[in-house]
Design an enzyme around this catalytic site. Structure first.
Site, PDB file in Angstrom:
ATOM      1  CG  HIS A 180      -1.651   1.219   1.520  1.00  0.00           C
ATOM      2  ND1 HIS A 180      -3.025   1.253   1.593  1.00  0.00           N
ATOM      3  CD2 HIS A 180      -1.244   2.497   1.744  1.00  0.00           C
ATOM      4  CE1 HIS A 180      -3.436   2.486   1.849  1.00  0.00           C
ATOM      5  NE2 HIS A 180      -2.375   3.264   1.949  1.00  0.00           N
ATOM      6  CG  HIS A 238     -15.831   1.769   6.876  1.00  0.00           C
ATOM      7  ND1 HIS A 238     -14.965   1.502   7.922  1.00  0.00           N
ATOM      8  CD2 HIS A 238     -15.056   1.983   5.792  1.00  0.00           C
ATOM      9  CE1 HIS A 238     -13.719   1.572   7.480  1.00  0.00           C
ATOM     10  NE2 HIS A 238     -13.741   1.843   6.187  1.00  0.00           N
ATOM     11  CG  ASP A 240      -9.060  -1.533  -0.595  1.00  0.00           C
ATOM     12  OD1 ASP A 240      -9.111  -2.130   0.495  1.00  0.00           O
ATOM     13  OD2 ASP A 240      -8.571  -0.391  -0.715  1.00  0.00           O
TER      14      ASP A 240
HETATM   15 ZN   LIG Z   1      -4.680  -0.249   1.085  1.00  0.00          ZN
END
Ligand SMILES: [Zn+2]
Length: 435
Positions: free
Chosen positions: A181, A312, A308
């Site tokens: 990342h 949430h 990804d």
């Molecule tokens: Zn990431």
């Protein structure tokens, strides 16, 4: 007992196949493929898949299952179910749970729990550094022994160059890839939107492309120094892709992934509604970047699609744009988006989709290939190319509904998923899930 999948259009570029076939499965393994009507089923079940497409099971190598620690957002069972609903036979879980997955026992917890609660194959990515703090190496050997297949501090870039070098040196000795990342924290700071027109227009702190590209360049240099296989996560810019492309042309073991949201949305989609479902890390970039990403994906400069998937809770995303957490869910919309935006428009053929969503992730992670051929595990995805549907907030299997694509009209989705010959999704309905 045997299972005969009949009359589907079978697509698998790894065996140069795009034709109607019958496929016979026994004990979780493909035992025979043949022209329709020629494969005998001595005893067992036959399923007619006429009009459908059958491909090697899709693999998402970037998901956040949130368990342990954040089960109110998602857990292994609900994330596994969301994967099946989206057409995925397997996922790679990121380590940024609470506690962080940075030791052998924590890898074992994930893998053992997954075997209990979901039919979806769950693989573990272990943390590179203890607690994702970027300071001390995590127990990479211990985690490898427990079954981790890759290592990453996803959610954060490793800020210290020396630390990243040590992590890659060490990980290489176990034959595992490092997933990176890329985020230079001193440049990105509190940035929440692409630095440029969108951040200026909306008065939001900018997250510059250089904050990603500089770390991609550094990690490629460290890949060359250490020889450790490097996979760039969620690449977002045309310049980033050029760096990866140049590294590959020099023969370095570098690969990269792109998310559906960076392919099919851009900073132009951010408007005065400040929709926090469009708040991503890294952020949505320019329309020109998104177009370059689509072209690079089709051309093969980008190796694979990964979602990804970042669930949430509604109350978290209901905050102001600056305060809401980063991320969108992705497991249940990825295939429909790729079918609608790239396949139906003629930009990408199904063989390429199979390569980018099934074969490439397994290859990058050094996992056994899944093929539509005798001897392969029967991990399979069945797709209805014609099925129209709309992404709706109340239509998700995931515990969370923070999708950036709510309201999108799509065409095509998975109807059936098999994992080792057992259905996790059947005619669009989940089966075998204990949640
Ligand atoms: Zn990431």
């Amino acid at each position: 007992m045997a299972l005969l999948l009949k009359n589907a259009r079978c697509v698998d570029p790894s065996v140069q196949l795009d034709a109607q076939r019958d496929i016979l499965i026994r004990d979780g393994v493909i035992v025979e493929t043949g022209q329709c009507g020629t494969v005998k089923l001595p005893k067992g079940t036959a399923v007619d898949l006429a009009g459908k497409v059958l491909v090697p099971g899709l693999f998402d190598m970037h998901v956040h299952l949130r368990e342990p620690g954040y089960e109110y957002k998602e857990d292994i069972a609900s994330g596994g179910a969301a994967a099946a609903k989206g057409g995925f036979a397997a996922v790679l879980a990121m380590p940024n749970t609470k506690p962080v997955c940075d030791s052998g026992p924590r890898v074992s917890f994930l893998l053992e729990k997954a075997r209990e609660v979901t039919a979806t194959r769950v693989y573990a990515a272990g943390a590179l550094s203890v607690g994702l703090a970027g300071e001390a190496l995590a127990e990479i050997g211990d985690m490898t022994a427990a079954g981790a297949v890759a290592f990453t501090d996803d959610g954060r870039g490793v800020q210290s160059d020396g630390m990243m070098r040590r992590a890659m040196d060490y990980t290489r000795t176990f034959g595992k890839p490092v997933l990176s990342h890329c985020q230079v924290e001193s440049l990105v700071g509190s940035g929440v939107a692409n630095e440029g027109v969108a951040s200026t227009r909306l008065g939001l702190a900018g997250w510059p492309a250089a904050g990603e590209e500089m770390q991609i360049a550094r990690d490629i240099a460290l890949c060359e120094l250490t020889g450790c296989p490097l996979h760039i996560q969620h690449i977002t810019t045309a310049a980033g892709v050029e760096l990866v492309k140049a590294a590959k042309s020099r023969g370095l073991p570098v690969s990269c992934e792109v998310t559906p949201h960076h392919l099919f949305l851009s900073e132009d989609d951010l408007d005065c509604t400040y929709n926090t479902n469009l708040k991503m890390n890294p952020p949505l970039r320019t329309a020109a970047d998104a177009q370059a990403l689509r072209a690079a994906l089709v051309a093969g400069d980008i190796d694979c699609i990964a979602t990804d998937h970042a669930p949430h809770a509604a109350h978290e995303k209901a905050l102001e744009f600056e305060l809401a957490p980063f991320g969108t869910t992705g497991l249940e919309t990825a295939l429909g988006l790729v079918l609608t935006e790239l396949v139906a428009t003629g930009q990408m053929d199904l063989s390429t989709l199979v390569e980018r969503m099934s074969h490439a992730p397994r290859r990058i992670l050094n996992l056994p290939p899944v093929q539509l051929a005798a001897g392969s595990s029967a991990d399979l995805t069945v797709i209805d190319l014609e099925l129209p549907w709309q992404v709706e907030a109340d239509g998700f299997v995931s515990k969370s509904a923070n999708s950036a694509f709510i309201g999108r009209q799509l065409k095509g989705r998975a109807t059936d998923v098999y994992v080792a010959g057992y259905a996790s999704l059947k005619k669009g309905e989940l089966v075998g899930e204990s949640c």
